[in-house]
Design a protein around this motif. Sequence first.
Motif, short mmCIF file in Angstrom:
data_model
loop_
_atom_site.label_atom_id
_atom_site.label_comp_id
_atom_site.label_asym_id
_atom_site.label_seq_id
_atom_site.Cartn_x
_atom_site.Cartn_y
_atom_site.Cartn_z
N ILE A 98 13.31 15.28 9.77
CA ILE A 98 12.64 16.58 9.67
C ILE A 98 13.30 17.54 10.64
N LEU A 99 13.61 18.72 10.14
CA LEU A 99 14.21 19.77 10.94
C LEU A 99 13.69 21.09 10.42
N ASP A 100 13.34 22.00 11.32
CA ASP A 100 12.92 23.33 10.89
C ASP A 100 14.10 24.05 10.25
N THR A 101 13.82 24.72 9.16
CA THR A 101 14.82 25.58 8.53
C THR A 101 15.02 26.81 9.40
N TYR A 102 16.03 27.59 9.09
CA TYR A 102 16.10 28.94 9.64
C TYR A 102 14.84 29.66 9.16
N ASP A 103 14.48 30.77 9.79
CA ASP A 103 13.37 31.56 9.28
C ASP A 103 13.70 31.98 7.84
N MET A 104 12.74 31.83 6.96
CA MET A 104 12.89 32.27 5.58
C MET A 104 12.36 33.70 5.50
N VAL A 105 13.13 34.58 4.88
CA VAL A 105 12.77 36.00 4.86
C VAL A 105 12.94 36.60 3.46
N LEU A 106 12.22 37.68 3.25
CA LEU A 106 12.47 38.57 2.13
C LEU A 106 13.29 39.70 2.72
N ALA A 107 14.47 39.94 2.19
CA ALA A 107 15.38 40.91 2.78
C ALA A 107 15.95 41.83 1.71
N ALA A 108 16.41 43.00 2.17
CA ALA A 108 17.00 44.00 1.27
C ALA A 108 18.09 44.75 2.03
N ARG A 109 18.89 45.49 1.27
CA ARG A 109 19.91 46.33 1.89
C ARG A 109 19.24 47.45 2.67
N PRO A 110 19.86 47.93 3.74
CA PRO A 110 19.31 49.09 4.45
C PRO A 110 19.20 50.27 3.47
N GLY A 111 18.09 50.94 3.51
CA GLY A 111 17.88 52.08 2.62
C GLY A 111 17.25 51.73 1.29
N GLN A 112 17.19 50.45 0.94
CA GLN A 112 16.55 50.04 -0.32
C GLN A 112 15.04 50.20 -0.14
N GLU A 113 14.43 51.12 -0.87
CA GLU A 113 13.01 51.42 -0.69
C GLU A 113 12.11 50.59 -1.61
N SER A 114 12.40 50.56 -2.89
CA SER A 114 11.54 49.84 -3.82
C SER A 114 12.14 48.48 -4.15
N VAL A 115 11.27 47.54 -4.46
CA VAL A 115 11.71 46.20 -4.81
C VAL A 115 11.13 45.84 -6.17
N SER A 116 12.02 45.73 -7.16
CA SER A 116 11.58 45.28 -8.48
C SER A 116 12.36 44.06 -8.96
N THR A 117 13.56 43.83 -8.39
CA THR A 117 14.33 42.64 -8.74
C THR A 117 14.62 41.85 -7.46
#
Length: 191
Positions: A98-117
């Motif tokens: 057992i090993l902790d993963t890296y932090d899992m994140v929801l990420a986007a490009r800088p300036g990306q405002e809306s998320v639909s895909t």
Amino acid sequence: MPDATGRSTAGSGTTALPHVTTIHTLGPTGTNLEKAAHRWFADRQRPGRVVLHAEVEDGLDAMTFDGTEAILACAVYPRLHDLVFGNLHRLTMADSFILDTYDMVLAARPGQESVSTIVTHPAPSCLVTNRGTISYASSNSVAAAVCAAGDYDACVTTDRAARAEGLRTLENFGPVPMVFTLHVGKAGPAC
């Protein structure tokens, strides 16, 4: 058998492990599996080679089956059962940890405002259920790369891969204690 922290040390006494010098696993660089492969060697205080592949199973085509090479997978890998049962003739599950993963994140490009895909590896896709149209990538690192290229609005990835691709974190889900499995190549007759 549990160690002092209660975590399993299954397989740590098997005879196959001292001979492993190469681990094949999922790439590109920055995946949780790459991190775990390097940790496996570090915990044994010995050098080792980590070879990254586009798919976990691609290691089967590149490795030797003489006890010196292994494949590293994880318990949430969607095709782990195929890796195990489809390769009983040439792989032995010899260790898990057992090993902790890296932090899992929801990420986007800088300036990306809306998320639909959103692009993600299949394993953590439930983190973003009902947040947009979900597409799949072969790894968290690939998800970050195609998001950074502008193919998707956002991605589920590791914080490490997000930083490497210049993405900004929209939500941090934190690290996940993960079971990793080591499958050592063995000589034997074909199925």
